[in-house]
Design a protein around this motif. Structure first.
Motif, PDB file in Angstrom:
ATOM      1  N   UNK A 189       0.827  -1.197   0.000  1.00  0.00           N
ATOM      2  CA  UNK A 189       0.000   0.000   0.000  1.00  0.00           C
ATOM      3  C   UNK A 189       0.867   1.255   0.000  1.00  0.00           C
ATOM      4  N   UNK A 190       1.946   1.205   0.792  1.00  0.00           N
ATOM      5  CA  UNK A 190       2.756   2.394   0.953  1.00  0.00           C
ATOM      6  C   UNK A 190       3.740   2.592  -0.192  1.00  0.00           C
ATOM      7  N   UNK A 191       4.324   1.510  -0.651  1.00  0.00           N
ATOM      8  CA  UNK A 191       5.420   1.603  -1.616  1.00  0.00           C
ATOM      9  C   UNK A 191       4.934   1.725  -3.049  1.00  0.00           C
ATOM     10  N   UNK A 192       3.718   1.281  -3.330  1.00  0.00           N
ATOM     11  CA  UNK A 192       3.283   1.262  -4.722  1.00  0.00           C
ATOM     12  C   UNK A 192       1.962   2.001  -4.852  1.00  0.00           C
ATOM     13  N   UNK A 193       1.728   2.564  -6.023  1.00  0.00           N
ATOM     14  CA  UNK A 193       0.410   3.131  -6.245  1.00  0.00           C
ATOM     15  C   UNK A 193      -0.160   2.796  -7.622  1.00  0.00           C
ATOM     16  N   UNK A 194       0.708   2.425  -8.554  1.00  0.00           N
ATOM     17  CA  UNK A 194       0.154   2.213  -9.884  1.00  0.00           C
ATOM     18  C   UNK A 194       0.897   1.112 -10.628  1.00  0.00           C
ATOM     19  N   UNK A 195       2.100   1.462 -11.057  1.00  0.00           N
ATOM     20  CA  UNK A 195       2.832   0.576 -11.957  1.00  0.00           C
ATOM     21  C   UNK A 195       3.074  -0.807 -11.348  1.00  0.00           C
ATOM     22  N   UNK A 196       3.555  -0.793 -10.097  1.00  0.00           N
ATOM     23  CA  UNK A 196       3.919  -2.060  -9.468  1.00  0.00           C
ATOM     24  C   UNK A 196       2.935  -2.441  -8.373  1.00  0.00           C
TER      25      UNK A 196
END
Lengths: 369, 318
Positions: free
Chosen positions: B257-264
């Protein structure tokens, strides 16, 4: 032709020295049994020859070539483990073929070699099975098959039948002997069972505490043990060892055990022989195997009266504990020869079967009459 | 030989079976709930008491896989008639103001699902292979400070991972690894590695040393012995470790949730985002969750023989 030599081999596990200055020459086709109690360094020595253990000093030579720096794979030696260590995920066939797969042999050659070994060991019907479906004896046959299949320079066996039950052990002992007579390869066999050692060996190597005690034919170590350790380790029941001193009379020598009123009669020559062997009079230990203690029911010339203490009936013969002075001597008699404990019997020591040791160092004086 | 049972044993047996059934029902209830909700009409998703009998439909899945636009008024009857069957489902009988855009577009779900697969599979492969090699080293060789190393490895698991989430995020941002596959792969691999080392060490310790020694004497190098003997023997352990690592990486939510928002972005942070604007469409969420459960179930099912088989099957005498 394989000739193995150990020169001044030493090995430490941390502070503990497990092999102390070991020197040994093993001839081609010889069946050598290394015998000793557990922890005496025999297995470590064997593993060092195989290359599974490094050594700290000395040389190991195979066919005159120093090999202690060679990897196990490059020594061309086969090893049979006590645990058999067959690969559970392979069939018997694959297990036996495994060492050949390391070489560049064709499928047909591998197949021929596997089938030949399986025939020799009489395990051909088992080739398709998994090790888990085998009996203990068959597992060991397969393990030996795996060792023999690539015709190694030497065959090393670490208590290969120690994990089997008594009956099977006897069977496999004969089998190993038969195999050695048929195949004839230089073999080093480690065991703590002196019966196995006597039955199989061309020469026995006896070790204790990392020190080589004696090397000799089974007959040699049995009849001329170099010291008390060998004397008591080889032979069953164990050799009697008793403190004794030698008294002299006009016509004979008498070997007296402590607390005994009279001594056993020996020829007068004993005194001179003992002196020649380096004995100083006291600190003498008499060694006599139970079959060298002669027992009679009737009074006889030269026999001493003693009491039978404990009788162990073993079927083929009895072992009787006799109290002589303050010490016990075990004698071997015909079954039922002495009917019950407490009986009075007459006993003599057969001078021809007596051994004399230095009680302090355990060294044999080498006196045989 | 038929087992003869006393009446008491029969009763005990039946009680045991009853208990197993009750436990199974308790354990399977949430899965049934998710599964059934994924096929329910939207109106029945939140009824109290829950609706058990209903006409199953695939609407939630259509919604899950398509991108929709909100219309400002109900769709024209003519357009409704002309729409393909799956698009009709989204109109909810023509009363809803949603429709699939002019050109049909896939939603973000398939991509997120693929991300989850890539990241979980890769990190599992890495964690298990590195863990196996490390465990082999610890198990077979004398390593200076072995106990301390093993404790250090374990200690990385001693605090809740979320505690370090913020510092991790800051570091990732500096090196530009936020929202990258490689970023999450490294994170999950590191996270699973300690577990993998400890588990594999236990399994490898169980494999007798003599197996390799036999291979070494028989002309193989240590590497060959490792691949031909140790790996097959450790298959059970590897399978078990892989399942655990995969589940951890697959289900991880907080870091994703924290590290990614779209691509990964992986599926776990994506699915709740489908709550949508103004309406909580539980059926779509259930559909996303239901599909999300499948890979772990399949993976575990495929490895079941390895997981169930005993470690050693009696070819060595101890």
């Amino acid at each position: 032709m394989t000739h193995i030599e150990l020169r001044g081999v030493q090995k430490f596990f941390g502070e503990v020295q497990v092999i102390k200055d070991m020197n040994l020459v093993i001839e081609d086709n010889e069946f050598i049994v290394m015998l000793g109690p557990s922890g005496c360094g025999k297995t470590t020595t064997l593993r060092a020859v195989a290359g599974l253990e490094t050594i700290d000093e000395g040389d190991i030579l195979i066919d005159g070539k120093v090999v202690q720096h060679l990897k196990a794979a490059d020594r061309d030696i086969a090893f049979v483990f006590q645990s058999f260590s067959l690969y559970p995920h392979m069939t018997v066939y694959e297990n036996i073929a495994f060492p050949l797969r390391a070489t560049r042999q064709s499928k047909a050659e591998v197949d021929r070699a596997v089938r030949q070994v399986a025939d020799v060991l009489r395990i051909a019907p088992l080739l398709k099975r998994r090790p888990s479906a085998l009996s203990g004896g068959d597992m060991q046959r397969v393990a030996i098959g795996r060792a023999l299949v690539r015709s190694p320079k030497a065959l090393l066996m670490d208590e290969p039948i120690g994990a089997l039950d008594a009956k099977l052990r006897e069977e496999m002992r004969t089998e190993i002997k038969r195999l050695h007579m048929k195949q004839g390869s230089t073999t080093i066999y480690v065991t703590h069972d002196q019966v196995e050692a006597m039955a199989l060996a061309d020469r026995i190597v006896i070790m204790n505490d990392g020190v080589l005690q004696q090397v000799g034919t089974p007959d040699d170590v049995y009849t001329h043990p170099a010291n008390l350790f060998v004397a008591q380790f080889v032979g069953s029941p164990v050799m009697n060892v008793a403190e004794a001193h030698v008294a002299e009379t006009a016509s004979e020598a008498r070997v007296v055990m402590p607390g005994a009123a009279e001594g056993f009669v020996f020829p007068r020559t004993l005194l001179g022989r003992l002196e020649a062997g380096g004995a100083k009079g006291d600190g003498l230990a008499l060694g006599i195997r139970p079959e060298g203690v002669l027992v009679e029911r009737e009074r006889r010339e030269g026999y001493l009266p003693v009491e039978a203490h404990i009788i162990e009936p073993l079927g083929s013969h009895d072992i009787i504990d006799l109290k002589v002075g303050t010490q016990m001597l075990r004698a071997r008699t015909k079954a039922g020869f002495v009917p019950r404990p407490g009986e009075k019997v007459w006993v003599r020591i057969d001078p021809a079967q007596a051994h004399f040791f230095d009680a302090e160092s355990g060294r044999s004086f080498g006196v045989r009459l | 030989m038929a087992a003869v049972k006393t009446p008491r044993q029969k009763v005990a047996n039946q009680l045991a079976i009853a208990a197993v059934i009750v436990i199974a029902i308790i354990f399977l209830a949430p899965i049934y709930w998710i599964g059934s909700t994924a096929f329910k009409p939207r109106a029945l998703a939140t009824t109290v008491p829950p609706t058990v009998l209903f006409q199953p439909e695939v609407t939630p899945f259509v919604k899950l896989f398509t991108r929709r636009v909100q219309l400002n008024r109900p769709v024209e009857p003519g357009a409704y008639e002309a729409a393909p069957w799956w698009e009709k489902r989204i109109y909810d009988g023509g009363e809803r103001v949603l429709r699939v855009g002019e050109d049909v577009q896939l939603s973000g779900y398939p991509d997120r699902f693929l991300n989850s697969l890539i990241i979980a599979v890769t990190s599992t492969l890495l964690a298990v292979s590195m863990g196996t090699l490390t465990a082999y080293g610890f198990s077979r060789f004398r390593v200076a400070g072995e106990q301390d190393w093993l404790f250090f490895i374990l200690s990385t698991r001693m605090l809740p991972p979320v505690v370090v989430a913020i510092p991790m995020f800051l570091m990732y941002r500096v090196v530009g690894m936020t929202d990258t596959h490689i970023g999450l792969i490294i994170l999950y691999t590191a996270f699973n590695l300690s577990f993998s080392v400890w588990l594999m060490k236990g399994f490898i310790d169980e494999i007798p040393k003599e197996y390799e020694e036999a291979a070494l004497v028989d002309g193989y190098t240590r590497m060959q012995a490792f691949f031909k003997i140790v790996l097959p023997e450790a298959a059970t352990g590897i399978a078990a470790t892989a399942v655990f690592c995969f589940i951890t990486a697959w289900n991880e939510y907080a870091f994703a949730l924290m590290m990614t928002n779209r691509r990964a972005q992986t599926a776990p942070p994506f699915i709740p985002a489908q709550v949508g604007s103004g309406l909580t469409d539980w059926t779509t969420i259930a559909a996303g969750t239901f599909l999300f459960l499948l890979p772990v179930a399949i993976f575990t099912f495929l490895l079941r023989n390895h997981l169930l088989r005993g470690m050693s099957f009696g070819a060595i005498r101890k």
